[in-house]
Design an enzyme around this catalytic site. Structure first.
Site, PDB file in Angstrom:
ATOM      1  N   SER B  13     109.825 121.424  78.114  1.00 45.04           N
ATOM      2  CA  SER B  13     109.136 121.357  79.410  1.00 45.04           C
ATOM      3  C   SER B  13     108.262 120.114  79.488  1.00 45.04           C
ATOM      4  O   SER B  13     108.258 119.408  80.499  1.00 45.04           O
ATOM      5  CB  SER B  13     108.273 122.613  79.603  1.00 45.04           C
ATOM      6  OG  SER B  13     109.062 123.777  79.547  1.00 45.04           O
ATOM      7  N   ARG B  36      99.451 119.868  80.675  1.00 43.04           N
ATOM      8  CA  ARG B  36      99.453 121.325  80.538  1.00 43.04           C
ATOM      9  C   ARG B  36      99.197 122.004  81.879  1.00 43.04           C
ATOM     10  O   ARG B  36      99.760 123.063  82.165  1.00 43.04           O
ATOM     11  CB  ARG B  36      98.449 121.803  79.472  1.00 43.04           C
ATOM     12  CG  ARG B  36      98.519 123.325  79.217  1.00 43.04           C
ATOM     13  CD  ARG B  36      97.942 123.734  77.877  1.00 43.04           C
ATOM     14  NE  ARG B  36      98.664 123.140  76.778  1.00 43.04           N
ATOM     15  CZ  ARG B  36      99.838 123.596  76.307  1.00 43.04           C
ATOM     16  NH1 ARG B  36     100.400 124.679  76.824  1.00 43.04           N
ATOM     17  NH2 ARG B  36     100.436 122.969  75.323  1.00 43.04           N
ATOM     18  N   HIS B  39     102.406 121.896  83.622  1.00 46.76           N
ATOM     19  CA  HIS B  39     103.275 122.872  82.961  1.00 46.76           C
ATOM     20  C   HIS B  39     102.988 124.295  83.466  1.00 46.76           C
ATOM     21  O   HIS B  39     103.899 125.099  83.649  1.00 46.76           O
ATOM     22  CB  HIS B  39     103.045 122.769  81.449  1.00 46.76           C
ATOM     23  CG  HIS B  39     103.786 123.775  80.631  1.00 46.76           C
ATOM     24  ND1 HIS B  39     103.160 124.858  80.055  1.00 46.76           N
ATOM     25  CD2 HIS B  39     105.093 123.881  80.299  1.00 46.76           C
ATOM     26  CE1 HIS B  39     104.067 125.576  79.394  1.00 46.76           C
ATOM     27  NE2 HIS B  39     105.230 125.008  79.528  1.00 46.76           N
TER      28      HIS B  39
END
Lengths: 209, 209
Positions: B13, B36, B39
């Site tokens: 990812s 993050r 994500h």
């Protein structure tokens, strides 16, 4: 900044959302779900992303009225569900992701804890709504359990977020002849899953101002 | 779909996120936080929204290394913080939103539970990181407590989401001379707050594959 009560803020927020969606016509039943997801994310893409099976709202509302068990794939989604609304509706919420037996089975069988959690949920002898905001493998497992006629959920909320297997896992659910609410594409999350559950609960049992 | 381990999925990812951000140069320390959050949300707007005070990453990492208390404004954000990483770093997380005394004080004083929670947190005799993903009034209260020199947080993560008072409350924090990470604009959420905390924890104590 004016200090307003939480319910006033929420009402004003929904007014702003409605204004910015000007001209968009939604299904009357689906509209509060769509707007609550936008309220939770400040992301208007959900006005296009959210896909409802034809019977999703009727089936979900009827199931909640009878009292159901909601199964989530994260502690975070469970934490985000309004416990008072849940209680008023006579429903409960479960998440098996942190259970010791789930971790052990996942390690033994070389599958994800999310998949094992779905199998564990399939043993529950109550009508079920699945609220999946994180794990594509949860949706993939559910699809298999449904095809094997081992479960027949009252609703699948399929809103994992991410970049790997997420889009594909949602498309699997969209092909099933069951009640679903799915956020097509990459977007979603535990917050979105909880928001959809809360929107359904509030439809059955509106909150007081 | 290939079934991969969670850490493999996460790595893939992040590769996809990096590829789609092609050409974007981020601060080396800030980059894992920004990625993050993307994500967690599949929302690339955070590449532009996230504002870091100049010292935020250094101060936050130094504070976490010494062991801090993270205070959230939702049970959901608390649930989303990785408890193993927290333990490895010798840190703890608290949320006072559901405390009986907080509810009572809020009703007595006609202010939000979030504001009362911040005052309660100000009594903690440990270095604090505030992770605010929901309540603008939490940020507004923090700003006042800081101006009154009643607290000096190691970091404020200011990422409430919404349409009323949210943008303004974040701008208040951006004006302070303290370490902050703020998602400018309407977007944010408990999931974003938790993602930023986790990114910081993983920088101090990386996970094993």
């Amino acid at each position: 900044m004016n200090i307003m009560k939480p319910m006033e803020i929420e009402m004003k927020s929904f007014e702003i959302i409605s204004r910015e969606l000007a001209g968009r016509i939604f299904d009357r039943q689906q509209e509060p779900v769509i707007k609550r997801v936008i309220h939770t994310t400040a992301d208007f893409e959900y006005a296009d992303n959210l896909c409802f099976s034809k019977d999703a709202m009727d089936k979900a509302i009827a199931a909640i009225k009878k009292g159901i068990c909601i199964v989530t794939d994260t502690q975070m989604a469970m934490a985000g569900i309004n416990k008072e609304a849940l209680k008023r509706c006579g429903c409960e919420v479960r998440c098996f992701m942190s259970d010791q037996d789930v971790a052990e089975k996942a390690a033994d069988q070389g599958i994800t804890r999310a998949a094992v959690s779905m199998r564990k949920a399939a043993e529950i002898k109550k009508p079920l709504i699945f609220a999946i905001g994180n794990a594509p493998t949860a949706l993939m497992e559910l699809e298999q359990l449904i095809r094997e006629e081992r479960i027949l959920p009252a609703l699948i909320i399929g809103v994992p977020v991410g970049f790997v297997n997420v889009v594909e896992s949602k498309e699997l659910i969209l092909q099933l002849d069951i009640p679903y609410i799915v956020a097509r594409g990459r977007k979603g999350g535990s917050n979105v899953a909880a928001a959809i559950v809360n929107a359904l609960l509030y439809l059955v049992s509106p909150r007081e101002n």
